[in-house]
Design a protein around this motif. Structure first.
Motif, PDB file in Angstrom:
ATOM      1  N   THR A 153       0.818  -1.207   0.000  1.00  0.00           N
ATOM      2  CA  THR A 153       0.000   0.000   0.000  1.00  0.00           C
ATOM      3  C   THR A 153       0.851   1.256   0.000  1.00  0.00           C
ATOM      4  OG1 THR A 153      -1.725  -1.159   1.240  1.00  0.00           O
ATOM      5  CG2 THR A 153      -1.825   1.237   1.228  1.00  0.00           C
ATOM      6  N   THR A 154       1.881   1.293   0.831  1.00  0.00           N
ATOM      7  CA  THR A 154       2.640   2.529   1.046  1.00  0.00           C
ATOM      8  C   THR A 154       3.903   2.621   0.230  1.00  0.00           C
ATOM      9  OG1 THR A 154       3.841   1.539   2.899  1.00  0.00           O
ATOM     10  CG2 THR A 154       1.789   2.676   3.404  1.00  0.00           C
ATOM     11  N   GLY A 155       4.358   1.514  -0.335  1.00  0.00           N
ATOM     12  CA  GLY A 155       5.589   1.554  -1.100  1.00  0.00           C
ATOM     13  C   GLY A 155       6.757   1.054  -0.291  1.00  0.00           C
ATOM     14  N   LEU A 171      -0.712   1.313  -5.986  1.00  0.00           N
ATOM     15  CA  LEU A 171      -1.127   0.001  -5.487  1.00  0.00           C
ATOM     16  C   LEU A 171      -1.414  -0.944  -6.647  1.00  0.00           C
ATOM     17  CD1 LEU A 171      -1.981  -1.873  -3.175  1.00  0.00           C
ATOM     18  CD2 LEU A 171      -4.251  -0.840  -3.274  1.00  0.00           C
ATOM     19  N   ARG A 172      -2.008  -0.411  -7.707  1.00  0.00           N
ATOM     20  CA  ARG A 172      -2.317  -1.259  -8.858  1.00  0.00           C
ATOM     21  C   ARG A 172      -1.045  -1.830  -9.487  1.00  0.00           C
ATOM     22  NH1 ARG A 172      -6.629   0.896 -13.126  1.00  0.00           N
ATOM     23  NH2 ARG A 172      -7.775   0.779 -11.152  1.00  0.00           N
ATOM     24  N   VAL A 173      -0.039  -0.982  -9.641  1.00  0.00           N
ATOM     25  CA  VAL A 173       1.226  -1.441 -10.224  1.00  0.00           C
ATOM     26  C   VAL A 173       1.900  -2.452  -9.302  1.00  0.00           C
ATOM     27  CG1 VAL A 173       3.523  -0.707 -10.925  1.00  0.00           C
ATOM     28  CG2 VAL A 173       1.521   0.675 -11.542  1.00  0.00           C
ATOM     29  N   ALA A 174       1.896  -2.174  -8.011  1.00  0.00           N
ATOM     30  CA  ALA A 174       2.572  -3.059  -7.061  1.00  0.00           C
ATOM     31  C   ALA A 174       1.934  -4.437  -7.037  1.00  0.00           C
ATOM     32  CB  ALA A 174       2.554  -2.435  -5.667  1.00  0.00           C
ATOM     33  N   LEU A 175       0.615  -4.509  -7.094  1.00  0.00           N
ATOM     34  CA  LEU A 175      -0.063  -5.806  -7.055  1.00  0.00           C
ATOM     35  C   LEU A 175       0.251  -6.619  -8.307  1.00  0.00           C
ATOM     36  CD1 LEU A 175      -3.535  -4.793  -5.573  1.00  0.00           C
ATOM     37  CD2 LEU A 175      -1.805  -6.208  -4.479  1.00  0.00           C
ATOM     38  N   ARG A 176       0.291  -5.961  -9.443  1.00  0.00           N
ATOM     39  CA  ARG A 176       0.547  -6.696 -10.677  1.00  0.00           C
ATOM     40  C   ARG A 176       2.008  -7.109 -10.807  1.00  0.00           C
ATOM     41  NH1 ARG A 176      -3.724  -4.179 -10.696  1.00  0.00           N
ATOM     42  NH2 ARG A 176      -5.520  -4.559 -12.044  1.00  0.00           N
ATOM     43  N   HIS A 209      -7.115   2.057  -4.179  1.00  0.00           N
ATOM     44  CA  HIS A 209      -7.470   1.538  -2.860  1.00  0.00           C
ATOM     45  C   HIS A 209      -7.823   0.061  -2.982  1.00  0.00           C
ATOM     46  CE1 HIS A 209      -7.260   5.510  -1.155  1.00  0.00           C
ATOM     47  NE2 HIS A 209      -8.127   5.969  -2.036  1.00  0.00           N
ATOM     48  N   TRP A 210      -7.701  -0.647  -1.889  1.00  0.00           N
ATOM     49  CA  TRP A 210      -7.771  -2.099  -1.927  1.00  0.00           C
ATOM     50  C   TRP A 210      -9.075  -2.642  -2.508  1.00  0.00           C
ATOM     51  CZ3 TRP A 210      -4.259  -5.855  -1.492  1.00  0.00           C
ATOM     52  CH2 TRP A 210      -3.005  -5.524  -0.972  1.00  0.00           C
ATOM     53  N   PRO A 211     -10.266  -2.188  -2.110  1.00  0.00           N
ATOM     54  CA  PRO A 211     -11.478  -2.789  -2.699  1.00  0.00           C
ATOM     55  C   PRO A 211     -11.510  -2.667  -4.219  1.00  0.00           C
ATOM     56  CG  PRO A 211     -12.033  -1.512  -0.747  1.00  0.00           C
ATOM     57  CD  PRO A 211     -10.602  -1.211  -1.061  1.00  0.00           C
ATOM     58  N   ALA A 212     -11.238  -1.466  -4.721  1.00  0.00           N
ATOM     59  CA  ALA A 212     -11.282  -1.260  -6.170  1.00  0.00           C
ATOM     60  C   ALA A 212     -10.198  -2.073  -6.880  1.00  0.00           C
ATOM     61  CB  ALA A 212     -11.136   0.223  -6.491  1.00  0.00           C
ATOM     62  N   ALA A 215     -10.985  -5.782  -7.010  1.00  0.00           N
ATOM     63  CA  ALA A 215     -12.011  -6.025  -8.034  1.00  0.00           C
ATOM     64  C   ALA A 215     -11.391  -6.015  -9.425  1.00  0.00           C
ATOM     65  CB  ALA A 215     -13.115  -4.972  -7.914  1.00  0.00           C
ATOM     66  N   HIS A 216     -10.423  -5.129  -9.667  1.00  0.00           N
ATOM     67  CA  HIS A 216      -9.729  -5.105 -10.952  1.00  0.00           C
ATOM     68  C   HIS A 216      -8.939  -6.388 -11.176  1.00  0.00           C
ATOM     69  CE1 HIS A 216     -10.573  -1.218 -12.704  1.00  0.00           C
ATOM     70  NE2 HIS A 216     -10.381  -0.618 -11.536  1.00  0.00           N
ATOM     71  N   LEU A 217      -8.287  -6.889 -10.138  1.00  0.00           N
ATOM     72  CA  LEU A 217      -7.545  -8.141 -10.261  1.00  0.00           C
ATOM     73  C   LEU A 217      -8.478  -9.285 -10.642  1.00  0.00           C
ATOM     74  CD1 LEU A 217      -5.094  -8.026  -7.200  1.00  0.00           C
ATOM     75  CD2 LEU A 217      -4.565  -7.573  -9.608  1.00  0.00           C
ATOM     76  N   ALA A 218      -9.675  -9.294 -10.039  1.00  0.00           N
ATOM     77  CA  ALA A 218     -10.642 -10.343 -10.368  1.00  0.00           C
ATOM     78  C   ALA A 218     -11.139 -10.197 -11.799  1.00  0.00           C
ATOM     79  CB  ALA A 218     -11.812 -10.291  -9.391  1.00  0.00           C
TER      80      ALA A 218
END
Length: 897
Positions: A153-155, A171-176, A209-212, A215-218
């Motif tokens: 979340t924070t880097g 967050l989106r880049v980090a998750l992917r 943010h985590w919920p959004a 949902a994008h990952l799904a």
């Protein structure tokens, strides 16, 4: 010269690396003893070497991690708290130096570090670096998952130990970019507590943010949608605080479940509607309502849901469920055989308005030919209130359980607390006495009864054989610093009660330190706090007994209570004074004065006291007649502009309040030892005592026969519980009601004020006090009602809080008592425009009248409130109360006033 130790001592991490890198594993292990010795040396460094410690510890941490070749030992050294300075440190150098180790070893160390909850957050970067290239799965511990979520979340942590600007991290880049995202996302739903960073958002649908992002990952197939759905639902079913569940509920909203996904989990929504916290239950209810409107919620499942929801106390949920049932019954009347019995679950709700609403729903959809259904509903209707039972009887036929008929009402009050007589004089042996003293010395909150028993036993056994008592006490108290042979003399200012006497028995006190003219040092109280004065009394009595242990041991203590509440029976005191006379013992002044304050005032015992022919007997006789009369108090209302401040300087609510002021007690000032004089001085009744709580209950035993004076002292604290955010005074009030002496206006005012306390536990304690007084025949309901009316008019007590307390009192079976109190208070909330919460208070009053069948004139303002148009709670409950009073045929039984 030891080059490695010199490098470590000077904090040269670069030099440490250069010295250890060329060494073999065996050579590194050989350096561990000297590093361990240096670690022990650093632990003993004082504050003066704090500037040397930080660089040395950093170098030592690095050196030890490199020298350990076992995974368990290396992880233990790396995670050691004494090798950290409390600040983030750059773990990249250590990770680079360990990169050449065996992959299995690195994975083992990483998993061991991840299992350490206290340090996993600091070691997260090192753990990920150690796992890189090993092929091992990511750790599954709660601490690691929380650390992963936070870092994602924070880097990443910057080399300097801080964090880069949030705008440079997505967050989106980090998750992917995370190769472990498929493994770690499901773990977010399995930790004991949710990761704190998951709910760092205002809008769950906002990007970044985590919920959004989940949902994008799904949506992109990186994480299975079912994993998120099932994980969120399972986590909601597991329960927890509403704040901990919000993220999972928001994630379900963002995922926007399809009708099939909702229908597939119907059983889960029903379970959440039944048992989840109110916000989550409301969302589940809305989901089930959507399924019903889509035609995907069968009548049997709706009935199952209704039985659960209608049992909940939240009125909003119950009202919404009754609306849903009405829609279902209108859509298909044949479903009434399943839905009407479920509707009857609302017959047992605490709110009679909801009971009436459910009964109307039954009446609207029950058909004349439904005989079997009518029989089942009649059984459930026995839960209705008395007034609605009559309506239900006309609809459903005769109802059973005539015991609820007001004509046969009998008041039920909880039994008054039983008083326990303390142990007979001199019964326990030395061994039992030592066991009690040892337990009390180590107890954080000994009771007054335990303390008094221990003091008296120590005095008795000292008088009989001090040497034997000391021999038994010494091993039991060997862990006390003053009891050691080399401990020197004890400081009486730091000892209390039985421990002080035990120190005297063991000869660890100087008689000069216990001199009567030496001031009693009291910590933890304000300078003029009444609790400080009470504590000085108990401390002075213990010091006096300790001094007599060293000089002229007493045969026993005069002021030891007869009962566990602190009361001393006059005949017991007469007997003890007679025994003192036979033994030629001189009573200790403070002990005898405390005995006078504890003795139950019985003028008939004055003759026996006077017959002793001693000065103490004469004083006791006078105290039992006129001298023992409690000080009087006056009553006034503070100025509206009075704005007191609490102990941290914030202004408390500026509200008018009732204040009681004590007059002087001349006998205490003139004839008692100096330590008692503060108890007899005038008290203005406005100042609160800002001290640490914990000793108030023990202090009640100083004046167990003067509840009125103690109620005056307690009233400012009780008022603070009603007008501010204070808490805790209710417990003291509850115990105060159990003591002796008159239960006069001060005690009733304190009870009335506490019934409107801010916190539920204080209101519950006030209800306990009210019921204790009622059970002992000491409750003046008219006086309490007048006090409540005045407090309601001043704003000290709020109607909704009083309603909650009154409902609790009535639920014990004290309907007549509760109504007798409310009858005097209701005009204050109905006059000059009904106050907020008046409807809730009227509902409790109506419930009491319907149960007990009380008769009498209508409270002032009730007729006007009942004549209001509309269906507001105020008007509805006013009409209900008026009807109940007018229909009553049996007056309230006597003896309740």
């Amino acid at each position: 010269m030891n080059t490695l130790l010199d490098a470590v001592r000077t904090g040269r991490c670069d030099l440490v690396t250069g010295l250890l890198t060329p060494l073999t594993a065996t050579e590194r292990r050989a350096r561990l003893p000297e590093l361990t010795a240096l670690r022990g040396e650093i632990r003993g460094w004082g504050w003066s070497r704090r500037w040397d410690e930080e660089p040395t510890v950093r170098a030592l941490h690095l050196a030890g991690a490199l020298c350990h070749t076992g995974a368990a030992a290396a992880a233990s050294w790396i995670a050691a708290r004494d090798l950290r300075d409390g600040r983030s440190r750059d773990t990249a150098p250590l990770a680079a130096l360990l990169a050449d180790r065996d992959p299995a070893w690195r994975a083992d160390v990483a998993h061991r570090l991840a299992a350490r909850t206290a340090t996993v957050q600091d070691d997260y970067s090192l753990i990920r670096a150690l796992l890189e290239g090993t092929g091992a799965p990511a750790p599954t511990t709660d601490g690691f998952v929380h650390a992963w979520a936070r870092e994602t979340t924070t880097g990443p942590t910057s080399p300097a130990g801080g964090r880069g600007p949030r705008r440079t991290h997505s967050l989106r880049v980090a998750l992917r970019a995370d190769p472990s995202v498929r493994e770690l996302v499901p773990l977010l739903f399995q930790t004991a507590e949710p990761a704190p960073c998951l709910d760092w958002y205002d809008d769950p649908r906002a990007p970044g943010h985590w919920p959004a992002e989940l949902a994008h990952l799904a949506a992109e197939g990186i994480v299975e949608r079912r994993v998120l759905l099932d994980g969120s639902v399972a986590r909601l079913l597991r329960g927890g605080r509403p704040g901990h569940l919000a993220f999972y509920a928001d994630l379900l909203d963002v995922l926007d479940l399809t009708a099939d996904e909702r229908a597939e989990r119907t059983a889960d929504w029903i379970a959440l509607a039944a048992d989840a916290p109110s916000p989550t239950a409301g969302r589940a209810q809305q989901t089930l309502t959507a399924l019903f409107e889509a035609g995907r919620l069968p009548a049997d499942r709706l009935a199952e849901m209704s039985c659960a929801v209608l049992f909940r106390p939240e009125k909003k949920l119950v009202r919404a469920q009754l609306v849903l049932l009405g829609k279902a019954l209108r859509r298909d009347p044949d479903d009434r055989f399943a839905l009407l019995p479920a509707t009857a679950a609302a017959f047992g709700h605490a709110d009679t308005a909801l009971q009436e609403r459910a009964l109307k729903l039954v009446a609207a959809h029950l058909r004349p030919e439904d005989d079997a259904l009518r029989t089942d509903l009649a059984f459930e209707a026995e839960q209705l209130g008395p007034a609605l039972r009559r309506t239900a009887a006309g609809l459903l036929g005769a109802l059973a359980d005539p015991a609820t008929d007001p004509a046969g009402y009998e008041e039920t009050l909880p039994a008054a607390p039983a008083r326990r007589r303390l142990a007979a004089d001199g019964a326990p042996s030395v061994a039992e006495t030592v066991e009690l003293v040892a337990a009390l010395v180590k107890s954080s909150a000994p009771t007054a009864a335990e303390t008094e028993t221990a003091l008296d036993l120590l005095v008795r056994h000292t008088h009989r054989d001090r040497t034997a008592l000391a021999a038994a006490l010494l091993p039991a108290l060997a862990d006390r610093h003053w009891a050691r042979a080399d401990g020197g003399r004890a400081d009486p200012d730091h000892l209390d009660g039985p421990e002080l006497l035990a120190a005297a028995v063991l000869g660890r006190l100087n008689a000069a330190d216990l001199a009567p003219d030496r001031p009693v040092h009291v910590t933890g109280f304000g300078q003029n706090c009444i609790h400080a004065a009470l504590h000085r009394v108990t401390t002075a009595r213990a010091r006096e007994a300790a001094l007599r242990v060293l000089t002229d041991p007493l045969p026993f203590l005069l002021a030891t209570p007869t009962w566990d509440c602190g009361t001393l029976e006059p005949q017991d005191l007469v007997t003890r004074l007679a025994a003192y006379g036979r033994q030629g013992a001189a009573p200790a002044p403070v002990d005898f004065a405390q005995a006078l304050l504890r003795v139950r005032r019985d003028p008939q015992a004055a003759a026996a006291a006077d017959a002793l022919g001693t000065p103490e007997g004469g004083r006791l006789a006078a105290w039992l007649t006129a001298d023992g009369e409690p000080a009087r108090h006056t009553r006034r209302v503070t100025d509206r502009n009075h704005t007191p401040r609490n102990w941290w300087g914030r202004e408390r609510q500026a509200a008018r309040r009732i204040v009681l002021e004590l007059t002087e007690h001349p006998v205490l000032q003139r004839e008692f030892p100096a330590v008692f004089h503060r108890l007899g001085r005038p008290c203005n009744g406005t100042s609160c005592c800002w001290h640490w709580r914990g000793r108030e209950l023990a202090h009640l035993a100083v004046l167990p026969q003067d509840r009125e004076t103690q109620a005056v002292w307690l009233l400012p604290d009780v008022t603070g519980c009603a007008t501010d955010e204070e808490r805790g005074a209710g417990e003291t009030l509850s115990r105060l009601a159990e003591l002796g002496g008159p239960a006069g206006p001060a005690l009733h005012l304190a009870v009335a004020t506490a019934l409107g306390a801010r916190h539920a536990e204080d209101r519950l304690a006030a209800v306990d006090a009210l019921l204790v007084l009622a059970a002992r025949g000491e409750l003046d309901t008219a006086l309490l009602g007048r006090d409540l009316a005045e407090l309601l008019a001043l704003g000290t007590v709020k109607p909704n809080r009083l309603a909650d307390a009154a409902r609790t009192a009535a639920a014990t079976g004290a309907y007549a008592t509760t109504w007798a109190v409310l009858a005097g208070a209701l005009p204050a909330v109905l006059a000059d425009g009904p106050a907020r919460g008046a409807g809730e208070l009227l509902a409790v009053a109506a419930d009491c009248v319907e149960h007990c069948g009380a008769a009498g004139p209508l409270p002032e303002g009730l007729a006007e409130a009942a004549a209001r148009k509309g269906g507001s709670q105020l008007a509805t409950q006013a009409r209900r109360l008026r009807t109940a009073l007018e229909a009553a045929v049996t007056p309230v039984a006597g003896g309740v006033s």
